[in-house]
Motif scaffolding. Structure first.
Motif, PDB file in Angstrom:
ATOM      1  N   PHE A 148      17.643  23.369 -38.659  1.00 46.40           N
ATOM      2  CA  PHE A 148      18.191  22.035 -38.425  1.00 46.40           C
ATOM      3  C   PHE A 148      18.222  21.201 -39.698  1.00 46.40           C
ATOM      4  N   GLN A 149      18.334  21.853 -40.844  1.00 49.68           N
ATOM      5  CA  GLN A 149      18.368  21.116 -42.104  1.00 49.68           C
ATOM      6  C   GLN A 149      19.504  20.092 -42.081  1.00 49.68           C
ATOM      7  N   GLY A 150      19.164  18.826 -42.310  1.00 48.33           N
ATOM      8  CA  GLY A 150      20.158  17.760 -42.290  1.00 48.33           C
ATOM      9  C   GLY A 150      20.313  17.099 -40.939  1.00 48.33           C
ATOM     10  N   ASN A 151      19.685  17.658 -39.909  1.00 48.38           N
ATOM     11  CA  ASN A 151      19.750  17.083 -38.561  1.00 48.38           C
ATOM     12  C   ASN A 151      18.374  16.542 -38.209  1.00 48.38           C
ATOM     13  N   LEU A 152      18.165  15.236 -38.367  1.00 46.06           N
ATOM     14  CA  LEU A 152      16.850  14.637 -38.181  1.00 46.06           C
ATOM     15  C   LEU A 152      16.357  14.787 -36.744  1.00 46.06           C
ATOM     16  N   VAL A 153      17.220  14.509 -35.760  1.00 48.64           N
ATOM     17  CA  VAL A 153      16.812  14.589 -34.349  1.00 48.64           C
ATOM     18  C   VAL A 153      16.406  16.013 -33.989  1.00 48.64           C
ATOM     19  N   GLY A 154      17.232  16.990 -34.379  1.00 46.47           N
ATOM     20  CA  GLY A 154      16.898  18.379 -34.089  1.00 46.47           C
ATOM     21  C   GLY A 154      15.609  18.819 -34.754  1.00 46.47           C
ATOM     22  N   SER A 155      15.387  18.370 -35.995  1.00 45.47           N
ATOM     23  CA  SER A 155      14.160  18.726 -36.714  1.00 45.47           C
ATOM     24  C   SER A 155      12.922  18.160 -36.041  1.00 45.47           C
ATOM     25  N   ILE A 156      13.005  16.904 -35.588  1.00 41.27           N
ATOM     26  CA  ILE A 156      11.860  16.276 -34.922  1.00 41.27           C
ATOM     27  C   ILE A 156      11.565  16.980 -33.597  1.00 41.27           C
ATOM     28  N   LEU A 157      12.615  17.328 -32.831  1.00 36.56           N
ATOM     29  CA  LEU A 157      12.408  18.025 -31.554  1.00 36.56           C
ATOM     30  C   LEU A 157      11.800  19.406 -31.778  1.00 36.56           C
ATOM     31  N   ALA A 158      12.276  20.117 -32.789  1.00 36.86           N
ATOM     32  CA  ALA A 158      11.712  21.433 -33.093  1.00 36.86           C
ATOM     33  C   ALA A 158      10.254  21.308 -33.526  1.00 36.86           C
ATOM     34  N   LEU A 159       9.955  20.273 -34.307  1.00 34.12           N
ATOM     35  CA  LEU A 159       8.577  20.032 -34.725  1.00 34.12           C
ATOM     36  C   LEU A 159       7.692  19.714 -33.519  1.00 34.12           C
ATOM     37  N   ALA A 160       8.251  19.025 -32.518  1.00 37.87           N
ATOM     38  CA  ALA A 160       7.489  18.718 -31.298  1.00 37.87           C
ATOM     39  C   ALA A 160       7.110  19.994 -30.563  1.00 37.87           C
ATOM     40  N   VAL A 161       8.033  20.951 -30.498  1.00 36.35           N
ATOM     41  CA  VAL A 161       7.722  22.246 -29.879  1.00 36.35           C
ATOM     42  C   VAL A 161       6.585  22.929 -30.641  1.00 36.35           C
ATOM     43  N   ALA A 162       6.681  22.912 -31.965  1.00 35.78           N
ATOM     44  CA  ALA A 162       5.640  23.533 -32.788  1.00 35.78           C
ATOM     45  C   ALA A 162       4.282  22.891 -32.548  1.00 35.78           C
ATOM     46  N   VAL A 163       4.245  21.561 -32.445  1.00 37.81           N
ATOM     47  CA  VAL A 163       2.969  20.848 -32.303  1.00 37.81           C
ATOM     48  C   VAL A 163       2.323  21.136 -30.952  1.00 37.81           C
ATOM     49  N   ILE A 164       3.112  21.412 -29.919  1.00 39.64           N
ATOM     50  CA  ILE A 164       2.519  21.816 -28.633  1.00 39.64           C
ATOM     51  C   ILE A 164       1.673  23.071 -28.827  1.00 39.64           C
ATOM     52  N   GLY A 165       2.233  24.057 -29.541  1.00 39.87           N
ATOM     53  CA  GLY A 165       1.471  25.274 -29.802  1.00 39.87           C
ATOM     54  C   GLY A 165       0.307  25.044 -30.738  1.00 39.87           C
ATOM     55  N   ILE A 166       0.533  24.253 -31.804  1.00 36.91           N
ATOM     56  CA  ILE A 166      -0.513  23.972 -32.790  1.00 36.91           C
ATOM     57  C   ILE A 166      -1.693  23.254 -32.145  1.00 36.91           C
ATOM     58  N   ALA A 167      -1.396  22.214 -31.365  1.00 32.58           N
ATOM     59  CA  ALA A 167      -2.460  21.405 -30.763  1.00 32.58           C
ATOM     60  C   ALA A 167      -3.258  22.183 -29.730  1.00 32.58           C
ATOM     61  N   SER A 168      -2.612  23.105 -29.031  1.00 29.09           N
ATOM     62  CA  SER A 168      -3.265  23.818 -27.925  1.00 29.09           C
ATOM     63  C   SER A 168      -4.114  24.991 -28.386  1.00 29.09           C
ATOM     64  N   ALA A 169      -3.842  25.536 -29.563  1.00 33.94           N
ATOM     65  CA  ALA A 169      -4.498  26.771 -29.981  1.00 33.94           C
ATOM     66  C   ALA A 169      -5.981  26.593 -30.282  1.00 33.94           C
ATOM     67  N   THR A 170      -6.357  25.530 -30.985  1.00 35.36           N
ATOM     68  CA  THR A 170      -7.752  25.385 -31.413  1.00 35.36           C
ATOM     69  C   THR A 170      -8.721  25.188 -30.247  1.00 35.36           C
ATOM     70  N   PRO A 171      -8.416  24.346 -29.236  1.00 36.23           N
ATOM     71  CA  PRO A 171      -9.334  24.264 -28.088  1.00 36.23           C
ATOM     72  C   PRO A 171      -9.533  25.608 -27.404  1.00 36.23           C
ATOM     73  N   LEU A 172      -8.473  26.391 -27.288  1.00 33.80           N
ATOM     74  CA  LEU A 172      -8.598  27.714 -26.674  1.00 33.80           C
ATOM     75  C   LEU A 172      -9.494  28.613 -27.514  1.00 33.80           C
TER      76      LEU A 172
END
Length: 449
Positions: free
Chosen positions: A342-366
């Motif tokens: 999504f280079q150059g697409n701010l909205v798409g980049s933020i949404l993709a980053l949100a998907v990544a953060v769901i996985g990132i945030a959930s992994a350490t407690p597990l």
């Protein structure tokens, strides 16, 4: 008649209204204050990611200096984490957390006075020394209050402080940097460190005054309620388990403890590279206003808070950690890879980053729910700290590597690939290293049902 699966038996017991009521009461006593304490700790650890946007303009810092300074925190953390947790097991959580929070609050505030790279390195190192033991200490503290079957969600709620901290950090840091810059003759980054360091001292005294070390010392639990907690521990079932009567010295000879530390090394190295790098990444997407950078950084973290609690609850329900962890790190890698599309697409980049953060945030407690189940009671204090401290070497190394990648390539895509590789390595290694307890036979506690 076929016997019920162990996790179904345990889930049924924990769904008993009287049992749920007791642990809900414990939740409300422990979690809000510890969550706020960890949120402040996390802010003091990661606010450098925002401060450096100004510090590099007013101080002789480049990306390599910043990366090394960011990593110095974890060297101090590594050296003092095990001694801190062994001391906690002897003198109790209240005294240990008081000492930790007062000293780290002073060090975090002292960041406002740094003016050279050497001073930057020293204060970041001291911040790691003083904060060492807070996180593994609280995880150890939870093993005194919660059986393993309840720890996934509890640790997820506690660790949501990191994601809430990231959610708050963006707008708060951006606001201070922009609107306090020049106030009383100080730079915005100096106000940032002062405003976010001092609260740790106050909260440390609250923790000492309001918490109790173990359930049998809690005046707010009746004799019957204490018996419910004791019974829950007596009938505990672990998804993965080491020696039930193992000691810390025996754990030091266990190869799986070091494999767990390596999993955490990759996981934490990737996560903190992301934490320190996200403001710069968003800036590279064409956002120049510091306050707006903070706002945009908070959006993925809102998704992460919801995801980590729901995934932690699902993991407790099925009493399964390994595959939940593996799926989370894959989600993180896929989300990060999508940002490169999504280079150059701010909205798409933020949404993709949100998907990544769901996985990132959930992994350490597990990861820590699994680790606290694997370690025996006798090895938990030193074991949790050892695995955590060795894993914390990951963030001591990875931001510097990332800084060198950025310096040599000038392209954020290669940094993204580096972080993705760390996440996928952590998931693969965990699946290979740890087998579920059911493969080896259920622990004795299961047969008691």
């Amino acid at each position: 008649m076929h016997p019920q699966p162990a996790h179904n038996v345990l889930s049924s017991a924990l769904e008993n209204p009287s049992v749920k009521a007791v642990f809900l009461k414990i939740d409300w006593r422990l979690l809000p204050l510890l969550l706020v304490a960890y949120m402040v700790a996390y802010l003091d650890r990661i606010n450098i990611g925002y401060a450096q946007l100004q510090m590099k303009q007013t101080l002789p810092f480049d990306d390599a200096v910043y990366g090394l300074g960011a990593g110095m925190f974890f060297i101090g953390y590594f050296l003092f984490e095990v001694p801190s947790n062994l001391l906690l097991d002897r003198i109790g959580a209240r005294k240990t957390l008081l000492r930790i929070m007062v000293l780290w609050g002073l060090a975090a505030s002292a960041m406002m006075f740094v003016s050279t790279p050497l001073q930057f390195y020293v204060v970041r190192f001291l911040l790691g020394v003083f904060e060492a033991g807070f996180f593994p200490g609280v995880i150890l503290y939870f093993t005194y209050w919660y059986p393993s079957a309840r720890r996934g969600q509890v640790i997820a709620i506690f660790m949501s402080a990191t994601t809430i901290g990231s959610l708050v950090a963006g707008p708060l840091c951006g606001f201070i940097l922009k609107y306090f810059d020049g106030f009383a003759g100080l730079h915005g980054w100096q106000w940032l460190f002062l405003a976010q360091g001092l609260p740790a001292i106050f909260i440390g005294f609250l923790v000492y005054l309001l918490l109790k070390d173990k359930p049998d010392q809690a005046p707010w639990l009746s004799t019957e309620e204490k018996a419910v907690v004791e019974n829950a521990f007596r009938h505990d079932i672990k998804e993965v388990a080491g020696k039930a009567d193992g000691t810390f010295l025996q754990m030091l000879q266990d190869p799986k403890a070091y494999l767990l530390a390596l999993v955490y090394f990759f996981l934490l190295g990737a996560t903190y590279t992301m934490v320190f790098w996200v403001p710069t990444l968003i800036q590279s997407w064409g956002v120049k206003d510091l306050f707006l950078i903070g706002i945009y950084a908070s959006i993925p973290n809102a998704a992460g808070i919801i995801g980590m609690i729901l995934i932690g609850r699902h993991s407790d329900k099925w009493h399964e950690r390994r595959w939940h962890f593996a799926v989370c790190v894959v989600i993180a890698a896929v989300g990060l890879f999508t940002t490169t599309l999504f280079q150059g697409n701010l909205v798409g980049s933020i949404l993709a980053l949100a998907v990544a953060v769901i996985g990132i945030a959930s992994a350490t407690p597990l990861f820590f729910a699994l680790t606290s189940e694997y370690l025996s009671a006798g090895a938990a204090a030193g074991g949790l700290a050892l695995i955590s401290s060795l894993g914390n070497l990951g963030p001591a190394v990875s931001p510097s590597i990332n800084g060198l990648i950025l310096r040599s390539t000038g392209d954020n895509i290669y940094s993204t690939y580096f972080v993705m590789a760390l996440y996928l390595l952590s998931g693969t290694l965990l699946l290979l290293a740890m087998r579920p307890a059911s493969v080896r036979g259920l622990p004795a506690a299961a047969s008691a049902h």
